[in-house]
Design a protein around this motif. Structure first.
Motif, mmCIF file in Angstrom:
data_model
loop_
_atom_site.group_PDB
_atom_site.id
_atom_site.type_symbol
_atom_site.label_atom_id
_atom_site.label_comp_id
_atom_site.label_asym_id
_atom_site.label_seq_id
_atom_site.Cartn_x
_atom_site.Cartn_y
_atom_site.Cartn_z
ATOM 1 N N ARG A 74 23.500 -34.981 -12.964
ATOM 2 C CA ARG A 74 23.882 -36.321 -13.313
ATOM 3 C C ARG A 74 25.425 -36.560 -13.524
ATOM 4 N NH1 ARG A 74 19.941 -39.034 -17.780
ATOM 5 N NH2 ARG A 74 21.307 -40.668 -17.153
ATOM 6 N N GLY A 93 21.662 -44.928 -15.836
ATOM 7 C CA GLY A 93 21.034 -43.901 -16.938
ATOM 8 C C GLY A 93 20.086 -44.592 -17.771
ATOM 9 N N ALA A 94 19.294 -43.845 -18.589
ATOM 10 C CA ALA A 94 18.252 -44.320 -19.191
ATOM 11 C C ALA A 94 18.443 -45.680 -19.872
ATOM 12 C CB ALA A 94 18.036 -43.363 -20.170
ATOM 13 N N ALA A 95 19.758 -45.834 -20.346
ATOM 14 C CA ALA A 95 20.063 -47.228 -21.268
ATOM 15 C C ALA A 95 20.122 -48.290 -19.988
ATOM 16 C CB ALA A 95 21.289 -46.873 -21.783
ATOM 17 N N ARG A 97 18.611 -48.254 -17.230
ATOM 18 C CA ARG A 97 17.352 -48.685 -16.766
ATOM 19 C C ARG A 97 16.586 -49.654 -17.776
ATOM 20 N NH1 ARG A 97 16.995 -43.520 -15.210
ATOM 21 N NH2 ARG A 97 15.567 -42.896 -17.074
ATOM 22 N N ARG A 98 16.786 -48.950 -18.915
ATOM 23 C CA ARG A 98 16.170 -49.989 -20.279
ATOM 24 C C ARG A 98 16.558 -51.218 -20.136
ATOM 25 N NH1 ARG A 98 17.187 -46.290 -23.241
ATOM 26 N NH2 ARG A 98 18.838 -47.038 -24.468
ATOM 27 N N GLU B 36 15.210 -37.332 -22.089
ATOM 28 C CA GLU B 36 16.041 -38.093 -21.442
ATOM 29 C C GLU B 36 17.070 -38.495 -22.372
ATOM 30 O OE1 GLU B 36 15.189 -42.369 -19.064
ATOM 31 O OE2 GLU B 36 13.326 -41.516 -20.494
ATOM 32 N N GLU B 40 21.004 -38.221 -21.544
ATOM 33 C CA GLU B 40 22.000 -39.456 -21.564
ATOM 34 C C GLU B 40 23.008 -39.314 -22.499
ATOM 35 O OE1 GLU B 40 21.793 -41.990 -19.758
ATOM 36 O OE2 GLU B 40 23.235 -43.515 -20.893
#
Lengths: 245, 168
Positions: A74, A93-95, A97-98, B36, B40
């Motif tokens: 990543r 990233g996850a954030a 996407r969220r 995750e 991150e």
């Protein structure tokens, strides 16, 4: 101990300030004092270190197999890292996407509506579907986001701290959605869009309370030309998001 | 970590991954989400490495603060899971693994935290680990906001005193 005016009051707030639970008004008052008082600043630093060190008490737990290689993959596109995987476009990233999924919960109607759009939340299971619908119905071509951070240290601590997220949507119409989760000072902030040519466009105001705030607005400039979005207030640090990666 | 040296990056991740994942697990309590969150956290650390200021603390606490923020983001999304401060308190109180070389003072802090009355320790955990505002802490603790505030303040003051930190 210093006897400077305001020290007694500010020091009472320092533990809450360091723990991140001071309310907007208290935080603002204390930070203004701390910015001009070296003794209280040292005191705040000491509390902050204690608070930070508390995080060291969590147990160490080895992550699942493959964790290290996933992390390295990543960060590789930005770092010219060791992975042989071809560098893709910036992997959200996850954030991201969220938040992008949350944006989608606004729905196509809100995205298409003239005037201001507002933030809504929806159950996670509907979000992905809503995201696709928004882009399809709105004939959107571009959705981007940038982290909102405290970008000036004029008023004391907090520089570099994450403050929220700004989303930009290129469509018909195009809009910006700003969510603030943290601001050193609560209150009304002017929203300024800065485009590539350096021009500043005032696009309204966001009210930030102790629990943050949200503001959405239609913008006339193309989203791709926006280099940054600034939230400004005369007695507080500026919050800035860069939408270009 | 920002050097771009792949070997250094791998070494950095390897060195801190257990701490980062452990903290993420402590806060989110679900392995998949914790993984995750931990990923991150490393990505954010990588991107913002220039913001790290060695004068303000060691890299581990900087990285863990990033992890905490990422985990709090994840917890906020998962409103279905009520926060139970007892989970974290148990972990903090347990006779866990030693903090490791370079972190011996953390054990002193663990003892100081364990020595606090529970009514002072819980608001600290809720604020520091879960990022809850005082109003929510008061609601969970079933006390007025002023009481929660006083408990948190006294707890932190006692923690510092327990560590031998003076005001001078």
């Amino acid at each position: 101990m210093s006897d400077a005016p305001g020290c007694a009051h500010a020091r009472e707030q320092l533990p809450e300030l360091a723990a991140g639970v001071a309310t907007g008004e208290e935080r603002g008052t204390a930070l203004r004092h701390v910015a001009g008082c070296p003794d209280c600043r040292r005191e705040l630093d000491a509390y902050a270190r204690t608070v930070d060190d508390l995080l060291l008490l969590a147990p160490e737990i080895e992550p699942p197999a493959g964790f290290e290689s996933t992390v390295l993959a990543r960060i590789a596109p930005d770092a010219d890292g060791p992975t042989p995987r071809p560098a893709p476009r910036r992997r959200p990233g996850a954030a991201w996407r969220r938040w992008s999924l949350r944006v989608a919960s606004l729905g196509a109607a809100a995205a298409l509506a003239a005037g201001t759009v507002w933030w809504q939340t929806a159950p996670d299971r509907h979000l992905a579907q809503g995201y696709k619908r928004t882009l399809n119905v709105a004939h959107g071509s571009y959705l981007t986001a940038g982290a909102l951070t405290v970008s000036s240290s004029t008023w004391g601590t907090g520089y570099g701290q994450r403050a929220g997220t700004v989303f930009g949507y290129q469509g018909d119409p195009s809009w910006l959605l700003i969510t603030v989760e943290y601001a050193p000072v609560a209150g009304r902030y002017g929203v300024i869009v800065v485009t590539d040519d350096g021009a500043e466009h005032r696009v309204g105001h966001i009210r930030v309370g102790a629990d943050g705030g949200t503001y959405g607005t239609v913008v006339k400039v193309p989203i791709q030309t926006i280099s940054s979005v600034e939230l400004t207030r005369s007695d507080a640090p500026t919050l800035t998001a860069h939408l270009k990666y | 970590m920002a050097s771009g040296d792949p070997a250094a990056s791998a070494a950095f991740v390897r060195r801190y991954q257990a701490r980062v994942f452990g903290l993420a697990m402590t806060i989110v309590d679900t392995p998949a989400i914790a993984e995750e969150v931990a990923q991150e956290a490393f990505v954010r650390a990588w991107k913002h490495a220039a913001a790290y200021d060695p004068r303000r603390g060691r890299v581990a606490t900087w990285l863990l603060a990033i992890t905490r923020n990422a985990a709090i983001d994840a917890v906020r999304v998962r409103r279905d899971r009520p926060i139970d401060p007892a989970d974290a308190v148990i972990l903090l109180d347990r006779d866990g693994a030693p903090p490791g070389p370079g972190f011996e003072d953390a054990e002193e802090l663990r003892e100081a935290l364990a020595a606090l009355p529970e009514v002072q320790r819980r608001p600290i955990v809720l604020a520091v680990y879960y990022g809850l505002p005082l109003a929510e802490i008061a609601q969970i603790e079933n006390v007025p906001v002023g009481t929660a505030k006083t408990r948190l303040r006294r707890g932190l003051i006692r923690l510092r005193a327990g560590l031998g930190v003076s005001d001078e």
